[in-house]
Scaffold this motif. Structure first.
Motif, PDB file in Angstrom:
ATOM      1  N   GLY A  94       0.795  -1.221   0.000  1.00  0.00           N
ATOM      2  CA  GLY A  94       0.000   0.000   0.000  1.00  0.00           C
ATOM      3  C   GLY A  94       0.829   1.273   0.000  1.00  0.00           C
ATOM      4  O   GLY A  94       0.276   2.372   0.103  1.00  0.00           O
ATOM      5  N   ARG A  95       2.134   1.163  -0.138  1.00  0.00           N
ATOM      6  CA  ARG A  95       3.021   2.332  -0.097  1.00  0.00           C
ATOM      7  C   ARG A  95       3.151   2.943  -1.491  1.00  0.00           C
ATOM      8  O   ARG A  95       4.207   2.910  -2.114  1.00  0.00           O
ATOM      9  CB  ARG A  95       4.391   1.946   0.461  1.00  0.00           C
ATOM     10  N   ARG A  96       2.055   3.541  -1.968  1.00  0.00           N
ATOM     11  CA  ARG A  96       2.051   4.085  -3.324  1.00  0.00           C
ATOM     12  C   ARG A  96       3.038   5.248  -3.465  1.00  0.00           C
ATOM     13  O   ARG A  96       3.898   5.246  -4.348  1.00  0.00           O
ATOM     14  CB  ARG A  96       0.663   4.585  -3.710  1.00  0.00           C
ATOM     15  N   LEU A  97       2.909   6.247  -2.619  1.00  0.00           N
ATOM     16  CA  LEU A  97       3.701   7.455  -2.782  1.00  0.00           C
ATOM     17  C   LEU A  97       5.159   7.235  -2.389  1.00  0.00           C
ATOM     18  O   LEU A  97       6.052   7.891  -2.942  1.00  0.00           O
ATOM     19  CB  LEU A  97       3.098   8.596  -1.963  1.00  0.00           C
ATOM     20  N   GLY A  98       5.430   6.325  -1.460  1.00  0.00           N
ATOM     21  CA  GLY A  98       6.813   6.011  -1.143  1.00  0.00           C
ATOM     22  C   GLY A  98       7.534   5.423  -2.337  1.00  0.00           C
ATOM     23  O   GLY A  98       8.670   5.819  -2.669  1.00  0.00           O
ATOM     24  N   LEU A  99       6.897   4.495  -3.028  1.00  0.00           N
ATOM     25  CA  LEU A  99       7.491   3.904  -4.216  1.00  0.00           C
ATOM     26  C   LEU A  99       7.562   4.913  -5.356  1.00  0.00           C
ATOM     27  O   LEU A  99       8.513   4.895  -6.155  1.00  0.00           O
ATOM     28  CB  LEU A  99       6.680   2.678  -4.641  1.00  0.00           C
ATOM     29  N   PHE A 100       6.579   5.814  -5.421  1.00  0.00           N
ATOM     30  CA  PHE A 100       6.623   6.892  -6.421  1.00  0.00           C
ATOM     31  C   PHE A 100       7.893   7.723  -6.251  1.00  0.00           C
ATOM     32  O   PHE A 100       8.590   8.040  -7.223  1.00  0.00           O
ATOM     33  CB  PHE A 100       5.375   7.766  -6.276  1.00  0.00           C
ATOM     34  N   ALA A 134      12.207   3.738 -13.168  1.00  0.00           N
ATOM     35  CA  ALA A 134      11.746   5.123 -13.084  1.00  0.00           C
ATOM     36  C   ALA A 134      10.381   5.296 -13.732  1.00  0.00           C
ATOM     37  O   ALA A 134       9.557   6.095 -13.277  1.00  0.00           O
ATOM     38  CB  ALA A 134      12.767   6.048 -13.746  1.00  0.00           C
ATOM     39  N   GLY A 135      10.125   4.531 -14.779  1.00  0.00           N
ATOM     40  CA  GLY A 135       8.849   4.662 -15.471  1.00  0.00           C
ATOM     41  C   GLY A 135       7.653   4.257 -14.647  1.00  0.00           C
ATOM     42  O   GLY A 135       6.510   4.599 -14.981  1.00  0.00           O
ATOM     43  N   ALA A 136       7.881   3.518 -13.544  1.00  0.00           N
ATOM     44  CA  ALA A 136       6.766   3.089 -12.692  1.00  0.00           C
ATOM     45  C   ALA A 136       6.251   4.207 -11.799  1.00  0.00           C
ATOM     46  O   ALA A 136       5.229   4.031 -11.125  1.00  0.00           O
ATOM     47  CB  ALA A 136       7.199   1.905 -11.829  1.00  0.00           C
ATOM     48  N   ALA A 137       6.907   5.361 -11.782  1.00  0.00           N
ATOM     49  CA  ALA A 137       6.469   6.457 -10.921  1.00  0.00           C
ATOM     50  C   ALA A 137       5.042   6.893 -11.248  1.00  0.00           C
ATOM     51  O   ALA A 137       4.214   7.088 -10.351  1.00  0.00           O
ATOM     52  CB  ALA A 137       7.434   7.639 -11.046  1.00  0.00           C
ATOM     53  N   THR A 138       4.754   7.026 -12.528  1.00  0.00           N
ATOM     54  CA  THR A 138       3.426   7.491 -12.933  1.00  0.00           C
ATOM     55  C   THR A 138       2.338   6.510 -12.507  1.00  0.00           C
ATOM     56  O   THR A 138       1.280   6.916 -12.020  1.00  0.00           O
ATOM     57  CB  THR A 138       3.385   7.699 -14.451  1.00  0.00           C
ATOM     58  N   SER A 139       2.598   5.216 -12.665  1.00  0.00           N
ATOM     59  CA  SER A 139       1.583   4.221 -12.297  1.00  0.00           C
ATOM     60  C   SER A 139       1.305   4.259 -10.799  1.00  0.00           C
ATOM     61  O   SER A 139       0.154   4.084 -10.373  1.00  0.00           O
ATOM     62  CB  SER A 139       2.038   2.817 -12.716  1.00  0.00           C
ATOM     63  N   GLN A 140       2.329   4.509  -9.988  1.00  0.00           N
ATOM     64  CA  GLN A 140       2.107   4.578  -8.545  1.00  0.00           C
ATOM     65  C   GLN A 140       1.288   5.801  -8.160  1.00  0.00           C
ATOM     66  O   GLN A 140       0.477   5.755  -7.233  1.00  0.00           O
ATOM     67  CB  GLN A 140       3.457   4.593  -7.815  1.00  0.00           C
ATOM     68  N   LEU A 141       1.476   6.877  -8.883  1.00  0.00           N
ATOM     69  CA  LEU A 141       0.699   8.075  -8.603  1.00  0.00           C
ATOM     70  C   LEU A 141      -0.778   7.866  -8.935  1.00  0.00           C
ATOM     71  O   LEU A 141      -1.666   8.258  -8.169  1.00  0.00           O
ATOM     72  CB  LEU A 141       1.262   9.252  -9.393  1.00  0.00           C
ATOM     73  N   PHE A 142      -1.052   7.206 -10.038  1.00  0.00           N
ATOM     74  CA  PHE A 142      -2.449   6.946 -10.391  1.00  0.00           C
ATOM     75  C   PHE A 142      -3.067   5.907  -9.460  1.00  0.00           C
ATOM     76  O   PHE A 142      -4.278   5.949  -9.189  1.00  0.00           O
ATOM     77  CB  PHE A 142      -2.558   6.508 -11.851  1.00  0.00           C
ATOM     78  N   ALA A 143      -2.271   4.974  -8.959  1.00  0.00           N
ATOM     79  CA  ALA A 143      -2.790   4.041  -7.961  1.00  0.00           C
ATOM     80  C   ALA A 143      -3.134   4.778  -6.670  1.00  0.00           C
ATOM     81  O   ALA A 143      -4.140   4.479  -6.017  1.00  0.00           O
ATOM     82  CB  ALA A 143      -1.762   2.942  -7.684  1.00  0.00           C
ATOM     83  N   ALA A 144      -2.313   5.756  -6.297  1.00  0.00           N
ATOM     84  CA  ALA A 144      -2.611   6.564  -5.109  1.00  0.00           C
ATOM     85  C   ALA A 144      -3.900   7.352  -5.293  1.00  0.00           C
ATOM     86  O   ALA A 144      -4.717   7.466  -4.360  1.00  0.00           O
ATOM     87  CB  ALA A 144      -1.443   7.509  -4.822  1.00  0.00           C
ATOM     88  N   LEU A 145      -4.108   7.889  -6.483  1.00  0.00           N
ATOM     89  CA  LEU A 145      -5.361   8.592  -6.767  1.00  0.00           C
ATOM     90  C   LEU A 145      -6.552   7.643  -6.631  1.00  0.00           C
ATOM     91  O   LEU A 145      -7.594   8.002  -6.064  1.00  0.00           O
ATOM     92  CB  LEU A 145      -5.325   9.190  -8.169  1.00  0.00           C
ATOM     93  N   HIS A 146      -6.408   6.434  -7.165  1.00  0.00           N
ATOM     94  CA  HIS A 146      -7.497   5.455  -7.079  1.00  0.00           C
ATOM     95  C   HIS A 146      -7.837   5.137  -5.625  1.00  0.00           C
ATOM     96  O   HIS A 146      -9.013   5.052  -5.254  1.00  0.00           O
ATOM     97  CB  HIS A 146      -7.106   4.187  -7.826  1.00  0.00           C
ATOM     98  N   ASP A 147      -6.806   4.961  -4.795  1.00  0.00           N
ATOM     99  CA  ASP A 147      -7.053   4.660  -3.383  1.00  0.00           C
ATOM    100  C   ASP A 147      -7.818   5.793  -2.708  1.00  0.00           C
ATOM    101  O   ASP A 147      -8.757   5.559  -1.953  1.00  0.00           O
ATOM    102  CB  ASP A 147      -5.726   4.433  -2.657  1.00  0.00           C
ATOM    103  N   GLU A 148      -7.404   7.009  -2.958  1.00  0.00           N
ATOM    104  CA  GLU A 148      -8.076   8.162  -2.363  1.00  0.00           C
ATOM    105  C   GLU A 148      -9.520   8.258  -2.843  1.00  0.00           C
ATOM    106  O   GLU A 148     -10.442   8.549  -2.065  1.00  0.00           O
ATOM    107  CB  GLU A 148      -7.316   9.444  -2.726  1.00  0.00           C
ATOM    108  N   MET A 149      -9.740   7.991  -4.117  1.00  0.00           N
ATOM    109  CA  MET A 149     -11.094   8.067  -4.677  1.00  0.00           C
ATOM    110  C   MET A 149     -11.969   6.942  -4.166  1.00  0.00           C
ATOM    111  O   MET A 149     -13.191   7.103  -4.065  1.00  0.00           O
ATOM    112  CB  MET A 149     -11.012   8.048  -6.206  1.00  0.00           C
TER     113      MET A 149
END
Length: 416
Positions: A94-100, A134-149
């Motif tokens: 569940g550490r989306r932003l940490g991995l981002f 490095a390319g996985a940063a964007t996917s983690q950010l969108f996963a964080a958005l999904h969790d918040e939503m």
């Protein structure tokens, strides 16, 4: 679990229409949504400044051939593996932003090394090993958005996703022009160094924010811990494969269109930058419209039309040979990504709702796969048929995507 057919492909996205202005207000009111939008702008700015210049850097600074420059994109074949590993760990912890943040730091280091490369092999190794993660940063950010939503459901949430994607696209409007200007007035190495700085700067707008971990309704926590099975992932993999075919033309375009414009057509750098930059400008205009239209037509049906635009766009690149024709091709490509950029990540996450970070990583890593496919096809095609006929290859790939998306749309029925 079977995917809820009312959550993915056709029919209304939501019962209540959402005004773009309401989604924008919600984005600005939330520190996470607002920070994500700024971070995506910086990401798009940095990468799009480098993308049209990387082939020229390999050829002019490191002595590579045109074929070698096109084959550089094969290094992206490692990105889906890296993205899956990061996404699977994100779903477990569940550490989306940490991995981002870790991925953004890796991107900074990778671009710095590329900027200071002295041997042709160095950018290839760094891209395959470091930039893959490095390319996985964007996917983690969108996963964080999904969790918040998921924790804060709102009928405007799809609009928020579109706004964040629009911020990424806005970066792509400014980036090619800025990259062309920097390359012309400083150096290609300095341009790549600025990409490194933009990549690291993504972490600043989000500060030390954390997001809650969301478990899909009706799903046991164990299903997230152990990850989805291959059978559950098949619809997502099929959709991602079709997206790869659509996107493959981008690596060919960014590798060879600047060379075609500058060396064969003799365009000024300002005109070349404007032609490259018009595409994301059109995307920004069309993305909110795509969300509205998809409520009535369904997302997959609209994507069929978007892929057809890709066929026509690459025909313009291959057959016109004029500034007007290339502008027309880029406008059509803006139509392609106005649809896919706004809706693609939403479809992907709904196709695998039990593991949204994995879904996001798989889908967004498709750009890396398509770059590899396009790089291989473009490198071989440029050697075989030359410029500009090499652009017939992505036109054919986009036509295959039209057929596949049409079949997928029919098979999934009226689902949203």
């Amino acid at each position: 679990m079977t995917t809820d057919r009312r959550s993915v492909g056709e029919g209304p996205l939501a019962e209540q229409p959402t005004a773009a202005s309401s989604a924008l207000r919600l984005t600005l009111a939330s520190p996470l949504y607002r920070g994500a939008a700024v971070a995506m702008f910086l990401s798009g700015l940095g990468f799009s400044a480098a993308a049209p210049q990387i082939a020229s850097f390999l050829v002019n600074e490191l002595g590579g051939s045109l074929t070698a420059a096109g084959l550089f994109y094969l290094t992206n074949l490692t990105a889906p593996v890296a993205g899956y590993l990061v996404g699977a760990r994100s779903d477990r912890t569940g550490r989306r932003l940490g991995l981002f943040r870790v991925c953004a730091a890796a991107g900074f280091a990778g671009w710095v090394v590329i900027a200071y490369s002295t041997q042709l092999w160095m950018p290839y190794v760094v891209s395959a090993v470091v930039l893959a993660f490095a390319g996985a940063a964007t996917s983690q950010l969108f996963a964080a958005l999904h969790d918040e939503m998921s924790v804060c459901p709102d009928p405007r949430n799809d609009g928020v996703v579109a706004v964040v994607r629009m911020a990424l696209t806005a970066g792509w409007v400014v980036g090619p022009v800025a990259g062309s200007f920097l390359a012309a007035h400083t150096s290609l190495r300095f341009t790549l160094l600025m990409t490194a700085i933009c990549t690291l700067a993504q972490v600043v707008p989000l500060g030390i924010l954390r997001t809650p971990r969301a478990v899909p309704v009706g799903e046991p926590a164990a299903s997230v811990t152990h990850g989805p099975g291959i059978r559950m992932m098949l619809p997502l993999l099929a959709f991602t494969g079709l997206y790869v075919l659509v996107y493959a033309g981008e690596s060919i375009k960014y590798a060879y269109l600047p060379i075609y414009m500058n060396d064969r057509l003799g365009f000024a750098s300002e005109l070349s930058g404007a032609i490259i930059g018009i595409q994301p400008l059109v995307e920004i205009v069309l993305m909110p419209l795509a969300v509205v239209v998809a409520r009535r037509t369904g997302m997959l049906r609209l994507m069929v039309l978007g892929a057809a635009f890709g066929v026509a766009a690459n025909l313009c690149f291959a057959l016109t040979g004029t500034a007007a024709g290339l502008f027309a091709g880029q406008i059509l490509m803006g139509g392609v990504w106005g649809v896919f950029a706004a809706l693609g990540i939403i479809v992907a996450q709904r196709l695998l709702p039990t593991a949204v970070a994995t879904a996001s990583a798989i889908f967004l890593s498709s750009t890396a796969l398509s770059s590899a496919l396009g790089g291989a096809a473009g490198g071989l095609g440029a050697g075989a048929v030359g410029l500009p006929l090499v652009f017939l290859i992505p036109s054919a790939l986009a036509l295959l995507a039209v057929l596949g998306l049409a079949a997928m749309s029919r098979s999934r029925g009226r689902v949203s």
